[in-house]
Structure formats: C-alpha cells, structure tokens
Design a protein around this motif. Structure first.
Motif, PDB file in Angstrom:
ATOM      1  N   UNK A 125       0.839  -1.207   0.000  1.00 36.13           N
ATOM      2  CA  UNK A 125       0.000   0.000   0.000  1.00 36.13           C
ATOM      3  C   UNK A 125       0.869   1.251   0.000  1.00 36.13           C
ATOM      4  N   UNK A 126       0.348   2.293  -0.632  1.00 35.09           N
ATOM      5  CA  UNK A 126       1.072   3.558  -0.734  1.00 35.09           C
ATOM      6  C   UNK A 126       0.206   4.664  -0.143  1.00 35.09           C
ATOM      7  N   UNK A 127       0.809   5.479   0.708  1.00 33.05           N
ATOM      8  CA  UNK A 127       0.071   6.576   1.329  1.00 33.05           C
ATOM      9  C   UNK A 127       0.904   7.860   1.208  1.00 33.05           C
ATOM     10  N   UNK A 128       0.429   8.805   0.407  1.00 35.59           N
ATOM     11  CA  UNK A 128       1.150  10.060   0.207  1.00 35.59           C
ATOM     12  C   UNK A 128       0.553  11.161   1.091  1.00 35.59           C
ATOM     13  N   UNK A 129       1.277  12.273   1.173  1.00 35.81           N
ATOM     14  CA  UNK A 129       0.891  13.412   2.032  1.00 35.81           C
ATOM     15  C   UNK A 129       0.651  12.948   3.467  1.00 35.81           C
ATOM     16  N   UNK A 130       1.519  12.060   3.898  1.00 36.54           N
ATOM     17  CA  UNK A 130       1.413  11.518   5.255  1.00 36.54           C
ATOM     18  C   UNK A 130       2.697  11.868   5.997  1.00 36.54           C
ATOM     19  N   UNK A 131       2.569  12.634   7.053  1.00 37.22           N
ATOM     20  CA  UNK A 131       3.746  13.133   7.782  1.00 37.22           C
ATOM     21  C   UNK A 131       3.959  12.322   9.053  1.00 37.22           C
ATOM     22  N   UNK A 132       5.195  11.935   9.301  1.00 34.84           N
ATOM     23  CA  UNK A 132       5.533  11.216  10.531  1.00 34.84           C
ATOM     24  C   UNK A 132       5.735  12.223  11.655  1.00 34.84           C
ATOM     25  N   UNK A 133       4.997  12.042  12.738  1.00 40.02           N
ATOM     26  CA  UNK A 133       5.055  12.985  13.861  1.00 40.02           C
ATOM     27  C   UNK A 133       5.914  12.465  14.999  1.00 40.02           C
ATOM     28  N   UNK A 134       5.856  11.150  15.220  1.00 39.76           N
ATOM     29  CA  UNK A 134       6.579  10.573  16.358  1.00 39.76           C
ATOM     30  C   UNK A 134       6.813   9.092  16.089  1.00 39.76           C
ATOM     31  N   UNK A 135       7.931   8.591  16.579  1.00 41.02           N
ATOM     32  CA  UNK A 135       8.233   7.169  16.391  1.00 41.02           C
ATOM     33  C   UNK A 135       8.916   6.624  17.636  1.00 41.02           C
ATOM     34  N   UNK A 136       8.614   5.382  17.974  1.00 38.78           N
ATOM     35  CA  UNK A 136       9.253   4.753  19.136  1.00 38.78           C
ATOM     36  C   UNK A 136       9.276   3.243  18.941  1.00 38.78           C
ATOM     37  N   UNK A 137      10.229   2.602  19.638  1.00 43.75           N
ATOM     38  CA  UNK A 137      10.271   1.139  19.629  1.00 43.75           C
ATOM     39  C   UNK A 137       9.219   0.628  20.612  1.00 43.75           C
ATOM     40  N   UNK A 138       8.504  -0.416  20.219  1.00 43.53           N
ATOM     41  CA  UNK A 138       7.510  -1.013  21.118  1.00 43.53           C
ATOM     42  C   UNK A 138       8.208  -1.940  22.094  1.00 43.53           C
ATOM     43  N   UNK A 139       7.620  -2.109  23.274  1.00 40.25           N
ATOM     44  CA  UNK A 139       8.240  -2.928  24.320  1.00 40.25           C
ATOM     45  C   UNK A 139       8.446  -4.367  23.864  1.00 40.25           C
ATOM     46  N   UNK A 140       7.376  -4.949  23.267  1.00 45.82           N
ATOM     47  CA  UNK A 140       7.470  -6.357  22.869  1.00 45.82           C
ATOM     48  C   UNK A 140       8.376  -6.530  21.638  1.00 45.82           C
ATOM     49  N   UNK A 141       7.988  -5.933  20.525  1.00 49.00           N
ATOM     50  CA  UNK A 141       8.835  -5.908  19.322  1.00 49.00           C
ATOM     51  C   UNK A 141       8.242  -4.916  18.337  1.00 49.00           C
ATOM     52  N   UNK A 142       9.074  -4.483  17.414  1.00 48.48           N
ATOM     53  CA  UNK A 142       8.583  -3.584  16.373  1.00 48.48           C
ATOM     54  C   UNK A 142       8.536  -2.131  16.803  1.00 48.48           C
ATOM     55  N   UNK A 143       7.709  -1.361  16.081  1.00 45.71           N
ATOM     56  CA  UNK A 143       7.730   0.091  16.217  1.00 45.71           C
ATOM     57  C   UNK A 143       6.319   0.664  16.214  1.00 45.71           C
ATOM     58  N   UNK A 144       6.162   1.770  16.924  1.00 40.80           N
ATOM     59  CA  UNK A 144       4.892   2.504  16.941  1.00 40.80           C
ATOM     60  C   UNK A 144       5.136   3.868  16.309  1.00 40.80           C
ATOM     61  N   UNK A 145       4.250   4.257  15.389  1.00 39.54           N
ATOM     62  CA  UNK A 145       4.403   5.524  14.677  1.00 39.54           C
ATOM     63  C   UNK A 145       3.131   6.342  14.794  1.00 39.54           C
ATOM     64  N   UNK A 146       3.303   7.604  15.095  1.00 31.63           N
ATOM     65  CA  UNK A 146       2.172   8.541  15.024  1.00 31.63           C
ATOM     66  C   UNK A 146       2.345   9.350  13.746  1.00 31.63           C
ATOM     67  N   UNK A 147       1.317   9.373  12.907  1.00 30.60           N
ATOM     68  CA  UNK A 147       1.406  10.116  11.653  1.00 30.60           C
ATOM     69  C   UNK A 147       0.211  11.055  11.529  1.00 30.60           C
ATOM     70  N   UNK A 148       0.286  11.912  10.543  1.00 28.43           N
ATOM     71  CA  UNK A 148      -0.801  12.872  10.314  1.00 28.43           C
ATOM     72  C   UNK A 148      -2.079  12.174   9.852  1.00 28.43           C
ATOM     73  N   UNK A 149      -1.955  10.895   9.468  1.00 27.86           N
ATOM     74  CA  UNK A 149      -3.171  10.167   9.061  1.00 27.86           C
ATOM     75  C   UNK A 149      -3.469   8.985   9.981  1.00 27.86           C
ATOM     76  N   UNK A 150      -2.959   9.049  11.213  1.00 28.55           N
ATOM     77  CA  UNK A 150      -3.320   8.022  12.182  1.00 28.55           C
ATOM     78  C   UNK A 150      -2.129   7.292  12.778  1.00 28.55           C
TER      79      UNK A 150
END
Length: 395
Positions: A125-150
């Motif tokens: 999937x492709x999502x344009x005009x989407x801005x990354x606001x915040x990013x962090x590593x998740x406790x269990x595994x992987x990453x959590x991202x806050x973006x302008x589209x959710x």
C-alpha cells in the motif's frame, strides 16, 4: 484505531518503492508512506526527465563509502542486469549513452509507473501526504508511529528517506535524526555530484564564458581523475567531469584541468612552431579550444605574439596551462543543485547483506540516507535498487 503492518517503509522514492514490492511479493503486509504529493519525485526529474536508471558496468569501485567493502554483497546479489530485465519486462524502451549509462527513450515517469505497478501487484500500500510525527520502539517488538493520518504499528521499519540534496523536492535531515534516535552514528554529510563556484576575482575573469563546454580530464589532489565534458557557467564550473570530481574534492584544494586530454601540449606547440613559426599564439590555440576560452586563459599581449617570438619558458608555461590548469574554486553550489549527499548513516552499524541495523532489530536503512554515494551515471539508482532489494528480501 491503530493500523498494523508487517513492514512500514518511510519514503516513496527509488529505494523505498523497490523494497516495498519485494517485501510484498514475500507475502508481507507493507505500507509505504511519504509526506510528498507524488512518489518518485527524484526519479521524475533525473536524467533530464529520461532517468539514467542504471549502468551496464557497476562495481564497488564506483562508490564512496566509509567501508569500501560494504556495497559488494547487495550489488552482487542484484546486479544492473537484473534491473534491466525488469525494465524490459515492463516494455520500457531505453538507450545507452557514454560510459554505459542507460536512459529511458520516452520518460522517467515510466520507471515510476513500473515501480508503482510492481507495488500494486505485490499488494503493497502507498500513502502520500502523510507526515511522521513521532516514532518509538515497542516494548514487545517492532515500532509505533504517530502520523498525520493516524497511528501505525509494524514489526519491521525501513528508512528510505534519502539525503539532503535538492531541498526543493522536500529533502530533509529526518532520516539522520531518526537514525540517531535509535543509537546510530551519522557521518558528516556534504553535497555531492555538485557544480563548483568561482572566487570573486576568477568570476570576473571567466563568467563571460558561460555556456562553453569542452572535453577535459580533471584530477583531484588525491589523484582521482575523470575525463568528460567541462561546462563553464555564470557561477563557476559544471558538467559531468566537474560533478564527478566534486565527490573527491575538499575545500581549499586545487583541481587540475587538462584542457587537451590525450594530447601533449608541449609537443603540439613545437610541431606548429616548426611548421608555422609566424602564426600567432591566439590562432594556434584557437585550433584546439574555443576562442573565448583562449582569450580568457591567456594574456592579450602574449596571444598577439608569433610562436617564434615566444621564449622556451613562455611556451612551457602556456603548455602547462593547457595540460595542467590549476584552479582553487571558492566552493560548491551546495545541496540546492547537488545530485546526491555524501556521508550519512554509518554502514559500520548496518548488515551489508540485509541492510538491517546491528543496533536495533527490525530497523533497516536503504538508499541515499546511508553513507554510500555512487558516481554520476546511474550508479546511485543501482544502489537504490540493490539496497532496496536486499532489505525487501529480509524485512
């Protein structure tokens, strides 16, 4: 509600789209997002709108990297012949120019369309005009991202944000900041494949030559040498030979320009002297170089002299200027017109086989954001394809 994907790729450029398609074909759920309006913007303007998408001959020697061995694995696993095969499968006509450079016959848009088609077939999937606001590593595994589209979550995160070149296309230091956030070292960055600018005094002397192009061999202080066209501009020097050598130049260093590549200027002058001793220096050199360049390079009084009126010392100096014109340029035009960024995320902390961080599991870096810079001629795109493929097969 938080959306979850197996793989999230930040950056819908050459490397990001290549990675997305490969990860998708492996059955991974993939999202590529970018804050731009359209994907592949750098592809669209490259090669004068025809996209120099790769080179027939690609090797580690065509790249600058803190670790010269780093590029070997990815380039060997995805050579330029593989990308050419992909281009042919999509029915894109192309042609070869000097030094093995391959360009689309029609438009760079064909390469973008090809990559988007591959992503679509792979289910990415492709999502344009989407801005990354915040990013962090998740406790269990992987990453959590806050973006302008959710809010988003992923197991694997691929950073394909590019470098600092061409800020008008939206280039930012975001990828470097993200790397540092996760404990990565970022090597010093500077503009690469970029024109030089004149000092004020040399500008007065040479700016009128704007538009003149001549074949030349340019050598940097470290001995690196390129033979291609040299172009005079209002602001300084450009053309393929200059862009290539800019990657090896450091501020304050001279560049050595041979204006008669492959020819021995002292022997040429002696030959004309013996055949036409009364021919003026101006008319002699104007056989080999544009008249305006000749008049800017040499003193008017000297140019008016017949060859037999010039002493040995004078002829030696003239020959030296023709075969080894030494110039100290003021600087470069910087990121505004640079094609690439030198330096970036240190490859010492990245797997050369998978592009995965050795610091943080599931974090990958591909393309120009890394400390890997190719020569002019399709090499940077080939690195995008090869590094994108390497990560796409692993993430």
């Amino acid at each position: 509600m938080t959306e979850h994907f197996d793989v999230i790729i930040i950056g819908a450029g050459a490397a990001g789209l290549m990675c997305a398609a490969q990860a998708g074909y492996r059955g991974r759920s993939v999202l590529v997002f970018d804050n731009a309006k359209k994907p592949g913007r750098k592809i669209l303007i490259s090669g004068g709108g025809r996209c120099n998408f790769t080179n027939l001959s690609v090797g580690p020697e065509n790249y600058l990297c803190g670790n010269p061995h780093f590029v070997k694995s990815a380039l060997a696993r995805y050579p330029s012949s593989d990308f050419i095969e992909l281009v042919e499968r999509h029915g894109i006509d192309y042609h070869e120019r000097d030094h093995g450079q391959l360009f689309c016959d029609d438009s760079a848009k064909q390469i973008v369309d090809m990559l988007l088609t591959e992503c679509e077939w792979a289910g990415a999937k492709l999502r344009m005009r989407c801005e990354l606001l915040e990013i962090s590593a998740r406790d269990e595994q992987g990453f959590a991202l806050k973006t302008s589209s959710g809010d988003l979550q992923c197991d694997s995160l691929v950073v394909a944000t590019g470098g600092l070149s061409m800020p008008k296309l939206g280039a930012t230091p975001f990828g470097y900041q993200l790397a540092e956030q996760f404990g990565h070292t970022v090597t010093t960055t500077r503009a690469g494949l970029v024109p030089f600018t004149w000092h004020a005094d040399t500008k007065l002397r040479f700016e009128a030559l704007s538009g003149i192009a001549v074949p030349a061999t340019i050598t940097a202080e470290n001995g690196k040498q390129f033979s291609e066209a040299l172009l005079f501009t209002h602001r300084g020097l450009s053309g393929p030979a200059v862009l290539q050598i800019s990657n090896y130049w450091k501020p304050g260093e001279a560049i050595h320009i041979n204006l008669l590549p492959g020819q021995d200027a002292p022997a040429l002058l002696e030959q004309v002297l013996s055949q036409h001793p009364k021919q003026s220096l101006r008319n002699t050199i104007a056989q080999w170089l544009p008249k305006r360049l000749v008049e800017a390079l040499f003193d008017e009084t000297q140019l008016g002299k017949a060859l037999n009126q010039l002493g040995h010392g004078e002829r030696d100096e003239i020959a030296a200027t023709l075969n080894n014109w030494q110039l100290v340029m003021n600087g470069t035009e910087g990121y505004r017109t640079a094609e690439v960024t030198l330096g970036g995320v240190d490859t010492a902390q990245i797997s050369s086989k998978t592009m995965e961080s050795t610091q943080v599991a599931g974090l990958y870096f591909i393309g120009e954001v890394m400390d890997v810079t190719g020569w002019l001629g399709g090499y940077n795109f080939q690195w995008a394809w090869a590094s994108g493929m390497a990560a796409g097969l692993a993430c």
